[in-house]
Design a protein around this motif. Structure first.
Motif, short mmCIF file in Angstrom:
data_model
loop_
_atom_site.label_atom_id
_atom_site.label_comp_id
_atom_site.label_asym_id
_atom_site.label_seq_id
_atom_site.Cartn_x
_atom_site.Cartn_y
_atom_site.Cartn_z
N ASP A 90 0.82 -1.21 0.00
CA ASP A 90 0.00 0.00 0.00
C ASP A 90 0.86 1.26 0.00
N SER A 91 0.23 2.37 -0.28
CA SER A 91 0.95 3.63 -0.44
C SER A 91 1.61 4.10 0.86
N SER A 92 1.03 3.81 2.01
CA SER A 92 1.64 4.25 3.27
C SER A 92 2.97 3.52 3.51
N PHE A 93 3.02 2.24 3.12
CA PHE A 93 4.28 1.50 3.24
C PHE A 93 5.33 2.11 2.32
N LYS A 94 4.95 2.41 1.10
CA LYS A 94 5.89 3.02 0.16
C LYS A 94 6.39 4.36 0.68
N GLU A 95 5.50 5.14 1.27
CA GLU A 95 5.90 6.43 1.84
C GLU A 95 6.89 6.25 2.97
N THR A 96 6.65 5.26 3.82
CA THR A 96 7.57 4.97 4.92
C THR A 96 8.94 4.58 4.38
N MET A 97 8.97 3.76 3.35
CA MET A 97 10.24 3.35 2.77
C MET A 97 10.94 4.53 2.10
N ASP A 98 10.17 5.41 1.47
CA ASP A 98 10.76 6.61 0.87
C ASP A 98 11.45 7.46 1.92
N LYS A 99 10.82 7.59 3.09
CA LYS A 99 11.42 8.38 4.18
C LYS A 99 12.73 7.77 4.66
N LYS A 100 12.84 6.46 4.53
CA LYS A 100 14.07 5.76 4.95
C LYS A 100 15.05 5.62 3.78
N ASN A 101 14.73 6.21 2.65
CA ASN A 101 15.56 6.12 1.44
C ASN A 101 15.76 4.68 0.98
N ILE A 102 14.68 3.91 1.04
CA ILE A 102 14.70 2.53 0.60
C ILE A 102 13.80 2.41 -0.62
N SER A 103 14.36 1.89 -1.69
CA SER A 103 13.61 1.73 -2.93
C SER A 103 12.75 0.48 -2.88
N TYR A 104 11.79 0.42 -3.77
CA TYR A 104 10.86 -0.69 -3.85
C TYR A 104 10.77 -1.17 -5.29
N LEU A 105 10.93 -2.47 -5.49
CA LEU A 105 10.82 -3.07 -6.82
C LEU A 105 9.84 -4.23 -6.77
N ASP A 106 8.98 -4.32 -7.76
CA ASP A 106 8.06 -5.44 -7.88
C ASP A 106 8.78 -6.63 -8.49
N LYS A 107 8.46 -7.83 -7.98
CA LYS A 107 8.92 -9.06 -8.63
C LYS A 107 8.09 -9.28 -9.87
N PRO A 108 8.59 -9.89 -10.87
CA PRO A 108 9.94 -10.44 -10.96
C PRO A 108 10.96 -9.34 -11.23
N LEU A 109 12.15 -9.55 -10.71
CA LEU A 109 13.23 -8.62 -10.96
C LEU A 109 13.63 -8.69 -12.43
N THR A 110 13.77 -7.54 -13.02
CA THR A 110 14.31 -7.47 -14.38
C THR A 110 15.47 -6.48 -14.35
N ILE A 111 16.37 -6.63 -15.26
CA ILE A 111 17.52 -5.74 -15.32
C ILE A 111 17.06 -4.32 -15.67
N GLU A 112 15.98 -4.21 -16.46
CA GLU A 112 15.47 -2.89 -16.82
C GLU A 112 14.93 -2.16 -15.58
N LYS A 113 14.16 -2.87 -14.74
CA LYS A 113 13.64 -2.25 -13.51
C LYS A 113 14.79 -1.82 -12.61
N LEU A 114 15.77 -2.69 -12.47
CA LEU A 114 16.90 -2.39 -11.60
C LEU A 114 17.71 -1.22 -12.12
N ARG A 115 17.99 -1.21 -13.40
CA ARG A 115 18.74 -0.09 -13.98
C ARG A 115 18.00 1.23 -13.81
N GLN A 116 16.70 1.21 -14.04
CA GLN A 116 15.90 2.42 -13.89
C GLN A 116 15.94 2.94 -12.45
N ARG A 117 15.81 2.03 -11.48
CA ARG A 117 15.81 2.42 -10.07
C ARG A 117 17.18 2.92 -9.65
#
Length: 124
Positions: free
Chosen positions: A92-119
């Motif tokens: 949910d968005s509140s979890f994402k906001e909490t992670m943003d405050k901690k400078n932690i990125s979020y990626l959806d599975k499955p991991l792809t090199i494109e998602k990782l490079r973009q992040r």
């Protein structure tokens, strides 16, 4: 990947670890260590002298949330690389906001090199 040469994968799903390990290695990440549980990974990070540029953790493994809290409390981000949450669950968005405050990125599975490079590019 051009700038990332070392990574930790923390996930209790052996299949995901296998795929993600192959994905990272085939894109130039030469030093990859796998952990099936968060506590072992946290202990390792506290004790190792090796600096990992990227740490990918599935937040929904046992002790995944406590790993995040401990990682932040111990300021391991200052001695270790970027921490990214990797999960297939809907977050949910509140979890994402909490992670943003901690400078932690979020990626959806499955991991792809494109998602990782973009992040990695947007966080650089």
């Amino acid at each position: 990947m051009d700038t990332i040469k070392s990574a930790l994968l923390i996930d209790n799903n052996d299949f995901d670890n296998f795929i993600n390990l192959r994905l990272l290695r085939s894109n130039g990440v030469t030093n990859v260590i796998l952990f099936n549980d968060a506590n072992s990974a946290l202990t390792y990070l506290k004790e190792t002298k090796v600096v990992y540029q990227l740490i990918l953790i599935d937040i929904y493994i046992p002790n995944g949330y406590s790993f995040i809290d401990s990682f932040c409390e111990l300021n391991l981000g200052k001695t270790q690389g970027e921490l990214m949450i990797l999960t297939s669950a809907i977050v949910d968005s509140s979890f994402k906001e909490t992670m943003d405050k901690k400078n932690i990125s979020y990626l959806d599975k499955p991991l792809t090199i494109e998602k990782l490079r973009q992040r990695v590019k947007t966080n650089s």
